[in-house]
Design an enzyme around this catalytic site. Structure first.
Site, short mmCIF file in Angstrom:
data_model
loop_
_atom_site.label_atom_id
_atom_site.label_comp_id
_atom_site.label_asym_id
_atom_site.label_seq_id
_atom_site.Cartn_x
_atom_site.Cartn_y
_atom_site.Cartn_z
N ASP A 148 -1.36 0.95 -0.25
CA ASP A 148 -1.76 -0.38 0.21
C ASP A 148 -3.19 -0.48 0.74
O ASP A 148 -3.56 -1.52 1.30
CB ASP A 148 -0.79 -0.89 1.28
CG ASP A 148 -0.77 0.00 2.52
OD1 ASP A 148 -1.25 1.14 2.45
OD2 ASP A 148 -0.27 -0.46 3.56
N GLU A 149 -4.00 0.55 0.58
CA GLU A 149 -5.38 0.42 1.05
C GLU A 149 -6.31 1.32 0.24
O GLU A 149 -5.90 2.34 -0.31
CB GLU A 149 -5.52 0.72 2.54
CG GLU A 149 -5.16 2.13 2.95
CD GLU A 149 -5.41 2.38 4.43
OE1 GLU A 149 -6.48 1.95 4.93
OE2 GLU A 149 -4.56 3.01 5.07
N ASP A 154 -7.15 -3.68 2.78
CA ASP A 154 -5.89 -3.25 3.38
C ASP A 154 -4.88 -4.37 3.23
O ASP A 154 -5.06 -5.47 3.75
CB ASP A 154 -6.12 -2.92 4.86
CG ASP A 154 -4.97 -2.15 5.48
OD1 ASP A 154 -4.00 -1.86 4.77
OD2 ASP A 154 -5.06 -1.84 6.69
#
Length: 355
Positions: free
Chosen positions: A103-104, A9
């Site tokens: 983003d993860e 993350d």
């Protein structure tokens, strides 16, 4: 054999990209999003979070919480480019990558391309490669299933790494409050609290029958995660179910012409994604939020994927016209396309609509 799952993350991703690219923003409270009263915070730097600024918060509230807050307009093309760089790093270690957002992502490194036995060392190496490539930091959670890996990545933010071993999962879950569980939202957590379920230990004390009675088929999932059990695989080829775009306007829209004008860039945004990915959908959806915050959605489906932008636009405008005139001004419009399929245009093919 226990699986080895990593959840990566990125730390305050959008805001961190802006601070990286503009040195004058470093160390300052930054919010990515519109600064108007109608704006919404898409991401907040850690400096801003100290004041209680959070994503999805209205810009007006955020500015009140942090008077020194600096608003920066989002640059999604830049974020997508950086995300692709990060995905490229993941691919050096495993093909089993399940992106959750820009983003993860989850990574299954049980069998990995580096032939490394330690998932913790892999996570450390990935974090280092991300810093070297993007000058950004990420947090990592390492465990034997997705649920625990996700919890672990939140445990040492920012720029941390946390490992939950096979003999530690059940005890780790027992000590957490249920509102910290990934997959249990605010409404569900409140319902659990009303039933006397405050922690993972409380959740474990309930029978599967009890949980299914109160939460439907999700009850079985809650029963398992209370015991540190999650059998969901990392789905490397998971195809998203829909794509959409929406906008909260600086002032309310009152005429049909204003609303059609507001829809055009949203339609363009969705269609660019469809043409770039060659993934098209069969259901077009219009979302309208009025100035009293009442929200409606209207959809229309085709028998075959909608492959022409003109047709997509026509459907959206027809859905709008069916709900106009209205005596209430509109504050937000959104469009999306669902029932996605990987497909390619067939010359001369006619589409028939379901009404």
């Amino acid at each position: 054999m226990n699986r080895k799952i990593i959840h990566i993350d990125m730390d305050a991703f959008y805001a961190s990209v802006e601070q990286r690219d503009d040195p004058s923003l470093r160390g300052k409270p930054v919010a990515v999003g519109g600064s108007s009263d109608r704006g919404v915070v898409a991401a907040a730097s850690y400096e801003a979070r100290k004041y209680g600024v959070r994503s999805a918060m209205s810009s007006k509230v955020a500015a009140r919480k942090c008077p020194a807050l600096i608003f920066v307009k989002p640059r999604f093309e830049v974020y997508k480019y950086v995300s692709e760089q990060i995905r490229g790093i993941f691919a050096e270690f495993t093909p089993l990558i399940e992106p959750l957002s820009l983003d993860e992502a989850y990574l299954d490194v049980t069998e990995n391309l580096k032939k490394m036995r330690s998932a913790t060392l892999i996570a450390q190496e990935i974090k280092q490669r991300i810093v070297e490539t993007t000058q950004l930091t990420a947090s990592a959670g390492v465990s034997y299933n997705k649920f625990l890996a996700k919890l672990a990545s939140d445990f040492r933010k920012p720029n941390g790494i946390y490992v939950i071993g096979p003999d530690e999962g059940e005890a780790f879950v027992a000590n957490l409050t249920v509102n910290k569980f990934h997959g249990i939202g605010k409404v569900t957590a409140e319902k659990m609290n009303q039933l006397g379920i405050q922690t993972g230990m409380d959740l474990k004390s309930k029978t599967e029958f009890f949980l299914r009675t109160h939460f439907g088929k999700m009850g079985s999932y809650y029963y398992n995660i209370a015991r540190g059990i999650d059998q969901r695989p990392v789905e490397a080829d998971r195809i998203r179910k829909s794509v959409g775009s929406e906008n909260t306007f600086d002032r309310d829209l009152e005429t049909l012409a204003e609303m059609e004008g507001g829809l055009l860039p949203l339609i363009e945004d969705v269609w660019k994604w469809c043409t770039r990915t060659q993934i098209y959908g069969r259901t077009a959806t219009l979302k309208i939020k009025f100035n009293d915050f009442q929200m409606i959605t209207r959809s229309q489906s085709a028998f075959l994927p909608i492959r022409e932008k003109a047709l997509f636009e026509k459907i959206i405008f027809e859905l709008l016209n069916k709900n106009f005139p209205t005596d209430k001004p509109v504050r937000l419009l959104g469009v999306s396309i669902h029932n996605l399929e990987v497909t390619h245009p067939t010359e001369g093919q006619q589409l028939t609509l379901n009404f």
